[in-house]
Design a protein around this motif. Structure first.
Motif, PDB file in Angstrom:
ATOM      1  N   GLY B 131       0.779  -1.233   0.000  1.00  0.00           N
ATOM      2  CA  GLY B 131       0.000   0.000   0.000  1.00  0.00           C
ATOM      3  C   GLY B 131       0.811   1.284   0.000  1.00  0.00           C
ATOM      4  N   ALA B 132       2.110   1.203  -0.315  1.00  0.00           N
ATOM      5  CA  ALA B 132       2.944   2.406  -0.252  1.00  0.00           C
ATOM      6  C   ALA B 132       2.910   3.172  -1.570  1.00  0.00           C
ATOM      7  CB  ALA B 132       4.381   2.037   0.093  1.00  0.00           C
ATOM      8  N   SER B 133       2.982   4.489  -1.470  1.00  0.00           N
ATOM      9  CA  SER B 133       3.117   5.364  -2.634  1.00  0.00           C
ATOM     10  C   SER B 133       4.468   6.063  -2.535  1.00  0.00           C
ATOM     11  CB  SER B 133       2.026   6.435  -2.639  1.00  0.00           C
ATOM     12  OG  SER B 133       0.772   5.844  -2.454  1.00  0.00           O
ATOM     13  N   VAL B 134       4.852   6.742  -3.626  1.00  0.00           N
ATOM     14  CA  VAL B 134       6.089   7.517  -3.603  1.00  0.00           C
ATOM     15  C   VAL B 134       5.982   8.583  -2.511  1.00  0.00           C
ATOM     16  CG1 VAL B 134       7.508   9.153  -4.903  1.00  0.00           C
ATOM     17  CG2 VAL B 134       6.621   7.102  -6.017  1.00  0.00           C
ATOM     18  N   GLY B 135       7.037   8.719  -1.714  1.00  0.00           N
ATOM     19  CA  GLY B 135       7.045   9.720  -0.658  1.00  0.00           C
ATOM     20  C   GLY B 135       6.752   9.146   0.715  1.00  0.00           C
ATOM     21  N   ASP B 136       6.421   7.863   0.776  1.00  0.00           N
ATOM     22  CA  ASP B 136       6.128   7.239   2.072  1.00  0.00           C
ATOM     23  C   ASP B 136       7.390   6.766   2.786  1.00  0.00           C
ATOM     24  OD1 ASP B 136       3.449   7.676   1.781  1.00  0.00           O
ATOM     25  OD2 ASP B 136       2.939   5.636   1.192  1.00  0.00           O
ATOM     26  N   LYS B 137       8.563   6.941   2.130  1.00  0.00           N
ATOM     27  CA  LYS B 137       9.843   6.538   2.705  1.00  0.00           C
ATOM     28  C   LYS B 137       9.958   5.009   2.749  1.00  0.00           C
ATOM     29  CE  LYS B 137      13.008   7.971   6.405  1.00  0.00           C
ATOM     30  NZ  LYS B 137      13.533   9.342   6.493  1.00  0.00           N
ATOM     31  N   VAL B 170      19.815   6.643 -10.713  1.00  0.00           N
ATOM     32  CA  VAL B 170      18.589   7.246 -10.184  1.00  0.00           C
ATOM     33  C   VAL B 170      18.177   6.532  -8.891  1.00  0.00           C
ATOM     34  CG1 VAL B 170      16.098   7.478 -10.590  1.00  0.00           C
ATOM     35  CG2 VAL B 170      17.724   8.142 -12.381  1.00  0.00           C
ATOM     36  N   ALA B 171      18.316   5.215  -8.873  1.00  0.00           N
ATOM     37  CA  ALA B 171      17.944   4.448  -7.678  1.00  0.00           C
ATOM     38  C   ALA B 171      18.767   4.886  -6.472  1.00  0.00           C
ATOM     39  CB  ALA B 171      18.132   2.951  -7.931  1.00  0.00           C
ATOM     40  N   GLU B 172      20.070   5.037  -6.688  1.00  0.00           N
ATOM     41  CA  GLU B 172      20.934   5.420  -5.560  1.00  0.00           C
ATOM     42  C   GLU B 172      20.603   6.827  -5.066  1.00  0.00           C
ATOM     43  OE1 GLU B 172      24.771   4.581  -7.208  1.00  0.00           O
ATOM     44  OE2 GLU B 172      24.562   2.426  -6.787  1.00  0.00           O
ATOM     45  N   SER B 173      20.355   7.726  -6.007  1.00  0.00           N
ATOM     46  CA  SER B 173      20.046   9.078  -5.563  1.00  0.00           C
ATOM     47  C   SER B 173      18.654   9.127  -4.921  1.00  0.00           C
ATOM     48  CB  SER B 173      20.243  10.057  -6.727  1.00  0.00           C
ATOM     49  OG  SER B 173      19.055  10.657  -7.088  1.00  0.00           O
ATOM     50  N   ALA B 174      17.728   8.293  -5.420  1.00  0.00           N
ATOM     51  CA  ALA B 174      16.387   8.247  -4.815  1.00  0.00           C
ATOM     52  C   ALA B 174      16.446   7.695  -3.391  1.00  0.00           C
ATOM     53  CB  ALA B 174      15.451   7.398  -5.670  1.00  0.00           C
ATOM     54  N   ALA B 175      17.350   6.743  -3.154  1.00  0.00           N
ATOM     55  CA  ALA B 175      17.484   6.201  -1.796  1.00  0.00           C
ATOM     56  C   ALA B 175      17.942   7.305  -0.841  1.00  0.00           C
ATOM     57  CB  ALA B 175      18.471   5.036  -1.787  1.00  0.00           C
ATOM     58  N   ARG B 176      18.927   8.095  -1.304  1.00  0.00           N
ATOM     59  CA  ARG B 176      19.394   9.198  -0.446  1.00  0.00           C
ATOM     60  C   ARG B 176      18.305  10.248  -0.252  1.00  0.00           C
ATOM     61  NH1 ARG B 176      24.003   8.159  -3.453  1.00  0.00           N
ATOM     62  NH2 ARG B 176      23.561   9.865  -4.906  1.00  0.00           N
ATOM     63  N   SER B 177      17.449  10.390  -1.252  1.00  0.00           N
ATOM     64  CA  SER B 177      16.364  11.378  -1.151  1.00  0.00           C
ATOM     65  C   SER B 177      15.307  11.001  -0.124  1.00  0.00           C
ATOM     66  CB  SER B 177      15.679  11.566  -2.516  1.00  0.00           C
ATOM     67  OG  SER B 177      16.610  12.051  -3.441  1.00  0.00           O
ATOM     68  N   THR B 178      15.376   9.781   0.407  1.00  0.00           N
ATOM     69  CA  THR B 178      14.411   9.425   1.461  1.00  0.00           C
ATOM     70  C   THR B 178      14.837  10.016   2.812  1.00  0.00           C
ATOM     71  OG1 THR B 178      15.526   7.337   2.028  1.00  0.00           O
ATOM     72  CG2 THR B 178      13.793   7.225   0.345  1.00  0.00           C
ATOM     73  N   ILE B 179      16.069  10.538   2.882  1.00  0.00           N
ATOM     74  CA  ILE B 179      16.582  11.015   4.181  1.00  0.00           C
ATOM     75  C   ILE B 179      15.656  12.039   4.851  1.00  0.00           C
ATOM     76  CG2 ILE B 179      18.471  12.283   5.325  1.00  0.00           C
ATOM     77  CD1 ILE B 179      20.403  10.826   3.389  1.00  0.00           C
ATOM     78  N   PRO B 180      15.244  13.103   4.155  1.00  0.00           N
ATOM     79  CA  PRO B 180      14.411  14.094   4.873  1.00  0.00           C
ATOM     80  C   PRO B 180      12.957  13.676   5.071  1.00  0.00           C
ATOM     81  CG  PRO B 180      14.768  14.782   2.597  1.00  0.00           C
ATOM     82  CD  PRO B 180      15.587  13.535   2.796  1.00  0.00           C
ATOM     83  N   HIS B 198      16.889  10.355   8.317  1.00  0.00           N
ATOM     84  CA  HIS B 198      17.516   9.038   8.187  1.00  0.00           C
ATOM     85  C   HIS B 198      17.141   8.408   6.856  1.00  0.00           C
ATOM     86  CE1 HIS B 198      18.558   9.019  12.481  1.00  0.00           C
ATOM     87  NE2 HIS B 198      17.360   9.544  12.687  1.00  0.00           N
ATOM     88  N   GLU B 199      18.126   7.779   6.204  1.00  0.00           N
ATOM     89  CA  GLU B 199      17.840   7.075   4.949  1.00  0.00           C
ATOM     90  C   GLU B 199      17.004   5.831   5.257  1.00  0.00           C
ATOM     91  OE1 GLU B 199      21.295   6.438   2.552  1.00  0.00           O
ATOM     92  OE2 GLU B 199      20.318   4.944   1.274  1.00  0.00           O
ATOM     93  N   ASP B 200      16.014   5.576   4.427  1.00  0.00           N
ATOM     94  CA  ASP B 200      15.183   4.389   4.636  1.00  0.00           C
ATOM     95  C   ASP B 200      15.963   3.129   4.272  1.00  0.00           C
ATOM     96  OD1 ASP B 200      12.576   3.056   5.109  1.00  0.00           O
ATOM     97  OD2 ASP B 200      12.897   2.460   3.032  1.00  0.00           O
ATOM     98  N   PRO B 201      16.036   2.158   5.185  1.00  0.00           N
ATOM     99  CA  PRO B 201      16.816   0.947   4.893  1.00  0.00           C
ATOM    100  C   PRO B 201      16.266   0.149   3.709  1.00  0.00           C
ATOM    101  CG  PRO B 201      15.772   0.813   7.079  1.00  0.00           C
ATOM    102  CD  PRO B 201      15.535   2.196   6.559  1.00  0.00           C
ATOM    103  N   GLY B 202      14.948   0.122   3.547  1.00  0.00           N
ATOM    104  CA  GLY B 202      14.361  -0.596   2.409  1.00  0.00           C
ATOM    105  C   GLY B 202      14.698   0.087   1.087  1.00  0.00           C
ATOM    106  N   ALA B 203      14.745   1.409   1.100  1.00  0.00           N
ATOM    107  CA  ALA B 203      15.144   2.146  -0.096  1.00  0.00           C
ATOM    108  C   ALA B 203      16.610   1.862  -0.400  1.00  0.00           C
ATOM    109  CB  ALA B 203      14.916   3.646   0.110  1.00  0.00           C
TER     110      ALA B 203
END
Lengths: 334, 222
Positions: B131-137, B170-180, B198-203
């Motif tokens: 049930g996750a969407s983009v932005g849910d970390k 893109v994947a690596e930068s998107a993972a870092r983008s979960t930090i905020p 904190h970076e999301d571990p699943g990302a």
């Protein structure tokens, strides 16, 4: 970095070693150490009874395996520490204890538990065995909204396992047993406070760092930090905080069943101090505790702290609560 | 000799998929401590341990019963992850691989575009389950933009290597983008605003999977 001292042989074998110990200590249980399934040894006597199956990550002992036995669960599945078990375990457990009246899965509301039990229920349906799942989500520290995974299942799990277990023992059907579990969940609320972190055997390091005079307020049962950090205070204040949080969420005026639960490393001496404050705080709010439990029941490894769970008590629930139970961790009237 | 282009059949066969899983398993093992410490900050500190157990089991399952075609390999990996990981990561990653594998069917060789479409099916499966969407970390924050980048690269006629490489970046930068971000799913969501920073571990683990995929594409025999 040196690791926290633990009474283990190795972090990898801790769950299996503990299950082997459970088997050795309780001949009333059949323990499949390899598949990590605990069930009643004398299962033949339950023909036609709804089977209750629960499970979850290890580290919350005595939950769930300690509540397997007459009057409560038929089987429990143990996962790795703080990690949900897998669908294969739940399926095998359900198949082993199904006595022709269907299976009730009691599931604490954590993403992992929910997903794995959901998959198990689908697999069980393929096997032609009827099941129902009841989610336990009693922890008021989590805002139940679109923005969280929903409230966590904590102390009310014990209430649901005991009360639904008693009704199943009386021969009620699956819908009725699921119904009473849902009612217990809907009328129970919990709140927890930690005085310090816990340490998983695999990590060997505390789950968070706290200052000398700090506590975590609104914790779950996985060593995660709480909703906020607060200064340490006398037991009366901490008990008051928990009672306030629980009663602000649901009106408990009248009779209640109360659990003052230790998180694993708080001595009973302190838990009774807390219980005394809890009952006094409730009394002043018009809540009478008609049944209670004080002790370590839904734990978070070696975490110091406590949680308070209340359940609205009517005559039916109290009657089911008083029904005989004979498990490693809960035993009366049997 | 230039790289194969998107229009060409890239001809990814079962060996390619075994290589991808092998590289993913190695990356997860190498990054186990980092994944676990990311999880300790906002979860319960076992993401690396659990995924490592799962991919070790997946590697063993593939060796014990070598799959005959790409789809079978991924279904086998997914099933093994579901049976061995537990927690939320088991069903979620297991579903990604199972659905991707099922979408590949019984083809003995698949094109880059067919793989991308199959990953889209895997992503749809995991979003339906979790049930996750983009932005849910979550891992979805990595899968969605990485898959978009891959599809765009293949559609633009970029080289297959380039398209998968860009997707991994893109994947690596998107993972870092979960930090905020503030977590809205899973155990980190209990922390509310304390999950921010904190970076999301699943990302983070999803990014490892995309990088391993790009490396397998780059390293494949032509």
């Amino acid at each position: 970095m040196s690791s926290m001292k633990k009474l283990i042989n190795s972090p990898e074998s801790v769950v299996s070693d503990a299950l082997a110990g459970l088997a050795a200590a309780h001949p009333g249980l059949t323990v499949d150490v390899e598949r990590r399934i605990v069930r009643r040894a004398a299962h033949a006597s339950t023909a036609g009874k709804v089977a209750l199956v629960s499970g979850g990550g290890s580290g919350h002992e005595p939950l769930h395996a300690g509540f397997v036995g007459p009057g409560m669960l038929d089987a429990a599945c143990a996962g790795e520490v703080f990690t949900s078990p897998v669908p294969d375990q739940m399926l095998a457990a359900a198949q082993a204890v199904d006595a022709g009246a269907g299976v009730l899965f009691l599931v604490k509301n954590y993403t992992g538990d929910v997903l794995n039990f959901q998959m198990a229920a689908e697999l069980l349906e393929d096997e032609g065995i009827e099941s129902r799942s009841v989610l336990i989500n009693d922890d008021v520290a989590v805002e139940d909204s679109l923005y969280t995974a929903g409230r966590r299942g904590t102390g009310a799990t014990l209430f649901a396992e005991k009360i639904a277990g008693a009704l199943a023992e009386r021969g009620a059907d699956l819908a009725a047993v699921a119904g009473v579990a849902e009612r217990v969940n809907a009328t129970s609320r919990s709140f927890g406070i930690a005085l310090g972190p816990c340490t998983t055997p695999a990590a060997g390091q505390p789950s968070f760092q706290l200052g000398e005079d700090e506590i975590e307020v609104g914790i779950g049962i996985h060593g995660e930090p709480g909703r906020r950090r607060a200064p340490m205070a006398p037991a009366a204040e901490l008990a008051g905080l928990a009672v306030e949080a629980v009663c602000a969420d649901l009106d408990f005026t009248g009779d209640a069943i109360a659990l003052v639960n230790g998180m694993g490393a708080s001595p009973l001496l302190e838990l009774y101090v807390v219980y005394n404050e809890v009952q006094a705080a409730l009394k002043s709010r018009g809540v009478s505790i008609v049944r209670n439990l004080v002790g370590n029941y839904v734990t978070s490894l070696d975490m110091p702290g406590f949680s308070v769970t209340l359940c609205r008590a009517d005559a039916d629930l109290v009657d089911l609560w008083d029904a005989p139970v004979n498990t490693p961790a809960l035993r009366w009237g049997a | 000799m230039s790289d194969a282009h998107a229009g060409d059949a890239a001809g990814l066969e079962v060996g390619f998929f075994l290589d991808w899983i092998e590289r993913t398993a190695s990356a997860v093992a190498a990054e186990k401590e980092r994944l676990t410490s990311l999880d300790a900050a906002i979860g319960d500190g076992d993401h690396g341990t659990n995924l490592d157990r799962g991919f070790t089991a997946a590697r063993a399952a593939l060796e014990a019963k070598p799959p005959e075609f790409p789809g079978a390999a991924l279904v086998q990996v997914g099933t093994t992850l579901i049976s061995s990981v537990g927690g939320a990561s088991g069903p979620l990653y297991g579903t990604v691989f199972r659905r991707t594998g099922k979408a590949l069917g019984e083809a003995e060789s698949v094109s880059a575009r067919e793989l991308a479409d199959a990953i889209a099916a895997g992503l749809a499966g995991v979003q339906k389950l979790g049930g996750a969407s983009v932005g849910d970390k979550t891992m979805v924050d990595v899968f969605v933009p990485a898959l978009d980048a891959l599809l765009a690269g293949l559609a633009d006629g970029a080289s297959v290597d380039g398209a998968f490489g860009a997707a991994a970046d893109v994947a690596e930068s998107a993972a870092r983008s979960t930090i905020p971000l503030r977590a809205r799913k899973g155990r980190a969501s209990y922390l509310g605003e304390r999950s921010e920073g904190h970076e999301d571990p699943g990302a983070a683990s999803a990014a490892l999977l995309w990088r391993a995929l790009a490396e397998s594409v780059g390293g494949r025999a032509r």
